[in-house]
Design a protein around this motif. Structure first.
Motif, mmCIF file in Angstrom:
data_model
loop_
_atom_site.group_PDB
_atom_site.id
_atom_site.type_symbol
_atom_site.label_atom_id
_atom_site.label_comp_id
_atom_site.label_asym_id
_atom_site.label_seq_id
_atom_site.Cartn_x
_atom_site.Cartn_y
_atom_site.Cartn_z
ATOM 1 N N THR A 160 32.877 93.278 7.398
ATOM 2 C CA THR A 160 34.085 93.864 6.822
ATOM 3 C C THR A 160 34.626 94.970 7.727
ATOM 4 O OG1 THR A 160 33.363 93.426 4.552
ATOM 5 C CG2 THR A 160 35.026 95.132 4.850
ATOM 6 N N ALA A 161 35.927 94.960 7.934
ATOM 7 C CA ALA A 161 36.611 96.018 8.680
ATOM 8 C C ALA A 161 37.745 96.539 7.814
ATOM 9 C CB ALA A 161 37.158 95.485 10.006
ATOM 10 N N MET A 162 37.838 97.851 7.692
ATOM 11 C CA MET A 162 38.871 98.459 6.856
ATOM 12 C C MET A 162 39.597 99.560 7.620
ATOM 13 S SD MET A 162 37.394 98.894 2.966
ATOM 14 C CE MET A 162 35.822 99.607 3.463
ATOM 15 N N HIS A 163 40.895 99.610 7.426
ATOM 16 C CA HIS A 163 41.689 100.752 7.871
ATOM 17 C C HIS A 163 42.253 101.404 6.620
ATOM 18 C CE1 HIS A 163 45.499 102.779 9.087
ATOM 19 N NE2 HIS A 163 44.663 103.287 9.979
ATOM 20 N N ILE A 164 42.040 102.700 6.493
ATOM 21 C CA ILE A 164 42.472 103.423 5.297
ATOM 22 C C ILE A 164 43.491 104.471 5.700
ATOM 23 C CG2 ILE A 164 41.734 104.862 3.366
ATOM 24 C CD1 ILE A 164 39.058 102.956 5.121
ATOM 25 N N ASP A 165 44.689 104.337 5.191
ATOM 26 C CA ASP A 165 45.765 105.285 5.465
ATOM 27 C C ASP A 165 45.841 106.245 4.278
ATOM 28 O OD1 ASP A 165 47.940 106.503 6.633
ATOM 29 O OD2 ASP A 165 49.386 105.028 5.924
ATOM 30 N N ARG A 166 45.451 107.501 4.503
ATOM 31 C CA ARG A 166 45.482 108.480 3.402
ATOM 32 C C ARG A 166 46.812 109.226 3.467
ATOM 33 N NH1 ARG A 166 45.187 113.506 2.732
ATOM 34 N NH2 ARG A 166 44.675 113.929 4.917
ATOM 35 N N ASP A 167 47.678 108.892 2.521
ATOM 36 C CA ASP A 167 49.022 109.470 2.492
ATOM 37 C C ASP A 167 49.233 110.164 1.148
ATOM 38 O OD1 ASP A 167 51.665 110.136 2.586
ATOM 39 O OD2 ASP A 167 52.415 108.109 2.950
ATOM 40 N N PRO A 168 49.300 111.500 1.138
ATOM 41 C CA PRO A 168 49.488 112.224 -0.125
ATOM 42 C C PRO A 168 50.803 111.870 -0.834
ATOM 43 C CG PRO A 168 48.882 113.728 1.648
ATOM 44 C CD PRO A 168 49.194 112.416 2.280
ATOM 45 N N HIS A 169 51.744 111.304 -0.078
ATOM 46 C CA HIS A 169 53.049 111.001 -0.650
ATOM 47 C C HIS A 169 53.264 109.498 -0.852
ATOM 48 C CE1 HIS A 169 54.016 115.186 0.035
ATOM 49 N NE2 HIS A 169 53.659 115.064 1.297
#
Length: 229
Positions: A160-169
């Protein structure tokens, strides 16, 4: 999904630490590494407890280059395995690769993957974006680090490969999680635009994936081979 949300939490803590030390002699690198382990736990919803050991670095030219930083860790792991053999663990006590998080694990905990927290985002490099936090807006208000985006990468032992974009908005319902495998067991046949996630993006992004996968591979090969049959 637990790992994805753990990554978001770690990225927020990473950003807070970097923001507090910004411009000081003890400034924090915009890149950090996470190692994930699990241990069986009947009290948890999925029957296991997730543990995350972390490593942050002081700001320096070496620690500011993420592909190079990961490549150096691969070499460090290889050197420690060659020197200490089956006795070596990335959690130490000898040759430790971490300096925070869950550094002490219960007996029987199993390595499941490695991840990266980075404060660079599509809004710019951390040092450029962080500098704007010190500049007042036209209305005389200052931005907070909690308004800034961050991102994470994770490579797990099951491929498994994951990219996580943490965007408060982010819009409600937009998790920012992109994965090469479906995260919804009821939609296993749908087209996944991220099935080749590790080959997407610019040259630097692909270099990060290559080095992170190499780190995960060497750790998985070593740590899982240590497990009793």
């Amino acid at each position: 999904m637990q790992i994805a949300y753990r990554c978001k939490r770690a990225n927020t803590s990473h950003m807070t630490a970097a923001d507090q030390a910004f411009g000081r002699r003890d400034a924090v690198s915009p890149h950090a590494v996470m190692l994930f382990f699990t241990s069986g736990s009947l009290a948890e919803p999925y029957g296991y407890q997730l543990y995350t050991a972390t490593r942050m670095w002081p700001q320096s030219p070496d620690s500011d280059d993420l592909p190079r930083l990961l490549g150096d860790l691969v070499e460090v792991a290889a050197d420690n395995i060659a020197a200490l053999g089956r006795a070596w663990s990335p959690l130490g006590p000898r040759g430790s690769m971490v300096n925070g998080g869950d550094m002490t694990l219960p007996a029987g905990a199993v390595y499941v993957g490695a991840g990266v927290s980075t404060l660079d985002s599509d809004r710019g490099r951390w040092y450029e974006v962080a500098a704007t936090l010190r500049e007042a807006t036209a209305a005389g208000r200052y931005m907070s680090a909690f308004n800034l985006k961050g991102q994470c990468y994770a490579a797990l032992v099951d491929g498994t490969a994951m990219h996580i974009d943490r965007d408060p908005h982010a819009r409600l319902g937009d998790t920012g999680i992109h994965c090469n495998k479906t995260l919804d067991p009821d939609r296993i046949t749908y087209h996944n635009p991220y099935s080749n996630l590790t080959e997407q993006g610019d040259d630097e992004t692909r270099a990060v994936w290559r080095q992170l996968i190499a780190l995960n591979t060497i750790l998985a090969t070593h740590l899982l081979a240590r497990r009793p049959a």
